[in-house]
Design an enzyme around this catalytic site. Structure first.
Site, PDB file in Angstrom:
ATOM      1  CB  SER A 140     -16.034 -17.295   3.537  1.00 47.46           C
ATOM      2  OG  SER A 140     -17.284 -17.059   4.077  1.00 47.46           O
ATOM      3  CG  HIS A 170     -13.741 -18.536  -0.525  1.00 45.25           C
ATOM      4  ND1 HIS A 170     -12.779 -17.887   0.211  1.00 45.25           N
ATOM      5  CD2 HIS A 170     -14.915 -17.944  -0.203  1.00 45.25           C
ATOM      6  CE1 HIS A 170     -13.358 -16.952   0.950  1.00 45.25           C
ATOM      7  NE2 HIS A 170     -14.648 -16.960   0.709  1.00 45.25           N
ATOM      8  CD  GLU A 215      -8.914 -17.892  -0.437  1.00 46.97           C
ATOM      9  OE1 GLU A 215      -7.978 -17.258   0.056  1.00 46.97           O
ATOM     10  OE2 GLU A 215      -9.920 -18.230   0.240  1.00 46.97           O
ATOM     11  CG  ASN A 255     -11.689 -14.232   4.818  1.00 40.15           C
ATOM     12  OD1 ASN A 255     -11.614 -13.054   4.471  1.00 40.15           O
ATOM     13  ND2 ASN A 255     -12.741 -14.983   4.558  1.00 40.15           N
TER      14      ASN A 255
HETATM   15  P1  NAI Z   1     -27.215 -15.047   1.373  1.00 46.41           P
HETATM   16  O1  NAI Z   1     -27.900 -15.074   2.683  1.00 46.41           O
HETATM   17  O2  NAI Z   1     -27.270 -13.810   0.537  1.00 46.41           O
HETATM   18  O3  NAI Z   1     -27.791 -16.243   0.464  1.00 46.41           O
HETATM   19  C1  NAI Z   1     -27.952 -17.566   0.915  1.00 46.41           C
HETATM   20  C2  NAI Z   1     -29.128 -18.186   0.149  1.00 46.41           C
HETATM   21  O4  NAI Z   1     -29.161 -19.571   0.400  1.00 46.41           O
HETATM   22  C3  NAI Z   1     -30.478 -17.628   0.584  1.00 46.41           C
HETATM   23  O5  NAI Z   1     -31.181 -17.168  -0.555  1.00 46.41           O
HETATM   24  C4  NAI Z   1     -31.171 -18.828   1.230  1.00 46.41           C
HETATM   25  O6  NAI Z   1     -32.563 -18.849   1.004  1.00 46.41           O
HETATM   26  C5  NAI Z   1     -30.504 -19.985   0.551  1.00 46.41           C
HETATM   27  N1  NAI Z   1     -30.520 -21.227   1.311  1.00 46.41           N
HETATM   28  C6  NAI Z   1     -30.291 -21.408   2.628  1.00 46.41           C
HETATM   29  N2  NAI Z   1     -30.355 -22.703   2.935  1.00 46.41           N
HETATM   30  C7  NAI Z   1     -30.620 -23.381   1.786  1.00 46.41           C
HETATM   31  C8  NAI Z   1     -30.780 -24.752   1.458  1.00 46.41           C
HETATM   32  N3  NAI Z   1     -30.691 -25.704   2.390  1.00 46.41           N
HETATM   33  N4  NAI Z   1     -31.038 -25.075   0.174  1.00 46.41           N
HETATM   34  C9  NAI Z   1     -31.157 -24.124  -0.771  1.00 46.41           C
HETATM   35  N5  NAI Z   1     -31.008 -22.801  -0.518  1.00 46.41           N
HETATM   36  C10 NAI Z   1     -30.740 -22.443   0.744  1.00 46.41           C
HETATM   37  O7  NAI Z   1     -25.714 -15.475   1.655  1.00 46.41           O
HETATM   38  P2  NAI Z   1     -24.404 -15.171   0.803  1.00 46.41           P
HETATM   39  O8  NAI Z   1     -23.769 -13.932   1.295  1.00 46.41           O
HETATM   40  O9  NAI Z   1     -24.714 -15.286  -0.641  1.00 46.41           O
HETATM   41  O10 NAI Z   1     -23.459 -16.372   1.268  1.00 46.41           O
HETATM   42  C11 NAI Z   1     -23.660 -17.686   0.810  1.00 46.41           C
HETATM   43  C12 NAI Z   1     -22.408 -18.504   1.087  1.00 46.41           C
HETATM   44  O11 NAI Z   1     -21.277 -17.871   0.482  1.00 46.41           O
HETATM   45  C13 NAI Z   1     -22.046 -18.670   2.554  1.00 46.41           C
HETATM   46  O12 NAI Z   1     -21.475 -19.934   2.730  1.00 46.41           O
HETATM   47  C14 NAI Z   1     -21.001 -17.573   2.769  1.00 46.41           C
HETATM   48  O13 NAI Z   1     -20.144 -17.840   3.841  1.00 46.41           O
HETATM   49  C15 NAI Z   1     -20.265 -17.624   1.450  1.00 46.41           C
HETATM   50  N6  NAI Z   1     -19.548 -16.406   1.069  1.00 46.41           N
HETATM   51  C16 NAI Z   1     -20.087 -15.177   1.269  1.00 46.41           C
HETATM   52  C17 NAI Z   1     -19.394 -14.034   0.886  1.00 46.41           C
HETATM   53  C18 NAI Z   1     -19.977 -12.688   1.088  1.00 46.41           C
HETATM   54  O14 NAI Z   1     -19.232 -11.690   1.014  1.00 46.41           O
HETATM   55  N7  NAI Z   1     -21.270 -12.559   1.340  1.00 46.41           N
HETATM   56  C19 NAI Z   1     -18.062 -14.119   0.249  1.00 46.41           C
HETATM   57  C20 NAI Z   1     -17.622 -15.465  -0.003  1.00 46.41           C
HETATM   58  C21 NAI Z   1     -18.327 -16.549   0.433  1.00 46.41           C
END
Ligand code: NAI
Length: 507
Positions: free
Chosen positions: A124, A145, A157, A195
């Site tokens: 994001s 996105h 997006e 954003n």
């Molecule tokens: P989260 O923390 O809930 O999940 C991330 C997951 O990725 C975790 O389960 C972690 O163990 C895993 N992970 C980390 N490094 C890894 C790797 N090298 N290989 C495999 N798995 C790995 O985070 P969330 O909220 O789901 O966000 C994920 C992505 O989505 C980020 O880039 C965030 O910026 C983006 N995003 C988040 C939004 C939100 O509202 N939370 C909205 C839109 C995008």
């Protein structure tokens, strides 16, 4: 026409957190086989279990057939080794928001997958260009996105980095459409569309709060009941989490070299420092303990007036529907020439033009001036914000309130600040949207669609600006800028140009 990926194409989702699990659900619902991988042991299984739990609720309510449920959940395959996803046609990474960690993963994926595989990132805030810079084939990396929660939010997006192949972006766009989403194209710039363009929604209310215009409950109610926004900015940031919202604001602010249009709020900083992160911590602007009640918005008590005659002087522009409500309420309407204002008893009322009531009262020689705020639909609004000139008599203030109350409108009197609440917010949203268009971030249609599909705005800011009449937003911003003497409110170039061409964004 570009072909979307067909359902025979396997999709891989890396990162099974909140976003990854939701994206896996979306792809599985569309009929794809989905590999779900997470480096944390058990996380991919937990992700699939989370999807099953969500869908089970729909089965229980009779909204989803058991067979369909089994098929969707059966298509999601948790895999423990990254190598198991090698035959995927599209890999979407939704891992931790960290440039280096994402770059390492993408490089591994490039080694692992075949040359046709599209690599997508759900980042994001990180530049898609930067994420692709170390790849051998950055042309196949694209931003995809999603918004949280991915199965419910329609917007995607599709973000093009400097090297992204247009054909790749088109395929992802078409695929997202097949998945039931509303995709838009954006170039890789800080905050992409949503954003970035949404910043003023939070920033202007935070600033009005800082300037003592009104309390959070009143400002929230004004933006909901007059602005038709689904939630006000304070309840919404309490829901998002102030740590998250403040971090996004800071990131956009710094990415745009500290342009004051994106200036973060000291009030929100305080909340973060105090650990008052919103709902998740039990307190933000509001309290979320069991016994706590949401404060009531500031609303004027019933004001008395025996007057029955409303004088309408000149064109009232977007507020014409309001005059109709007064007519329906039984008032006698007398129309005559004038600058676009209403006279009722001692009161003079006018739609805000971005100047303070006190300033305008002196300049126009109408000491009893009350300014009213913009409404999304003056024919239906249940609340309006007003500000009263310092010079006005108590009787004039009461008459102004009584008039609006006769049309069934709750009146929130706020301190006299430039542009009031909805007008100021909408003008600044349109300003940001106009700048995003000028800078080639996205087309005007995609910007408007993104704000509606991504944040449930009642209307896209550019189409809203058009509806207010040519030049109005430009005039409002020019006046707000004069009031503060700040660069922050400078009208975007396209608003200025449209004003001088006497046209809108669409016509
Ligand atoms: P989260 O923390 O809930 O999940 C991330 C997951 O990725 C975790 O389960 C972690 O163990 C895993 N992970 C980390 N490094 C890894 C790797 N090298 N290989 C495999 N798995 C790995 O985070 P969330 O909220 O789901 O966000 C994920 C992505 O989505 C980020 O880039 C965030 O910026 C983006 N995003 C988040 C939004 C939100 O509202 N939370 C909205 C839109 C995008």
């Amino acid at each position: 026409m570009t072909q979307a990926l067909d359902t025979q194409t396997a999709i891989a989702v890396i990162g099974a957190g909140a976003m990854g699990s939701g994206i896996a659900q979306v792809a599985a619902q569309a009929g794809h086989k989905v590999y779900l991988h997470d480096q944390r042991e058990g996380a991919a299984e937990a992700g699939r279990a989370g999807v099953a739990k969500q869908l089970q609720r729909r089965v229980d309510k009779g909204k989803l057939e058991q067979q369909t449920f089994d098929a969707i959940v059966g298509r999601i395959h948790p895999v423990s080794a990254l190598s198991e996803i090698a035959d995927s046609g599209l890999v979407i990474e939704a891992i931790v928001e960290d440039l280096e960690i994402k770059r390492t993963l993408l490089a591994d994926l490039e080694e692992l997958c075949n040359e046709e595989t599209i690599l997508a990132t759900n980042t994001s805030s990180i530049s898609v260009t930067a994420l692709g810079a170390k790849l051998r084939h950055p042309e196949r990396l694209v931003g995809m996105h999603f918004f949280n929660p991915a199965p419910l939010m329609a917007l995607v997006e599709v973000v093009k980095g400097l090297a992204t192949d247009n054909a790749v972006a088109e395929i992802v766009h078409a695929t997202a459409t097949n998945w039931g989403k509303k995709p838009v194209f954006a170039t890789s710039t800080p905050g992409f569309i949503v954003n970035r363009v949404a910043r003023p929604f939070y920033a202007e209310s935070l600033r009005l709060l800082q300037e003592g215009a009104a309390d959070p409950a009143t400002l929230d109610a004004i933006l909901r009941e007059a602005g038709n926004f689904r939630m006000g900015p304070f309840e919404l940031t309490d829901l998002i989490g102030h740590d998250v919202n403040y971090a996004v604001t800071n990131s956009v602010f710094n990415s745009y070299y500290q342009d004051t249009r994106f200036l973060p709020s000291l009030i929100q900083k305080e909340l973060v420092e105090a650990g008052r992160l919103g709902r998740k911590s039990g307190q933000g602007f509001y309290r979320y303990t069991e016994d706590s009640e949401r404060p009531e918005p500031g609303t004027e008590p019933a004001c008395q007036s025996d007057d029955t005659r409303l004088i309408v002087e000149g064109e009232t522009g977007p507020a014409a529907q309001l005059v109709e409500r007064f007519r329906e309420a039984g008032l006698e309407i007398v129309e005559r020439d004038g600058p676009g204002q209403l006279r009722f008893g001692e009161a003079v009322l006018a739609l805000t033009d971005g100047r303070m009531a006190t300033e305008r009262a002196r300049l126009e020689g109408t000491p009893n001036l009350t300014l009213f705020d913009l409404a999304f639909d003056f024919g239906k609004a249940t609340r309006l914000a007003v500000s009263v000139a310092d010079q006005a008599t108590d009787k004039a203030r009461a008459d102004a309130c009584a008039l609006l109350q006769k049309a069934g409108i709750s009146v929130s009197v706020i301190e006299d600040r430039p542009g009031l609440v909805v007008m100021r917010t909408v003008a600044m949203l349109a300003n940001e949207a106009a700048d995003a268009e000028l800078h080639g971030v996205a087309t005007k249609e995609d910007i408007d669609l993104a704000m509606k599909a991504g944040l449930n705005y009642p209307e896209g800011p550019l189409s809203w600006s058009d509806r207010l009449g040519n030049g109005r937003v430009f005039q409002v911003l020019t006046n707000i800028q004069n009031s503060y003497g700040e660069d922050r409110y400078r009208p975007a170039l396209l608003l200025r140009k449209n004003h001088h061409a006497d046209k809108g964004f669409y016509a």
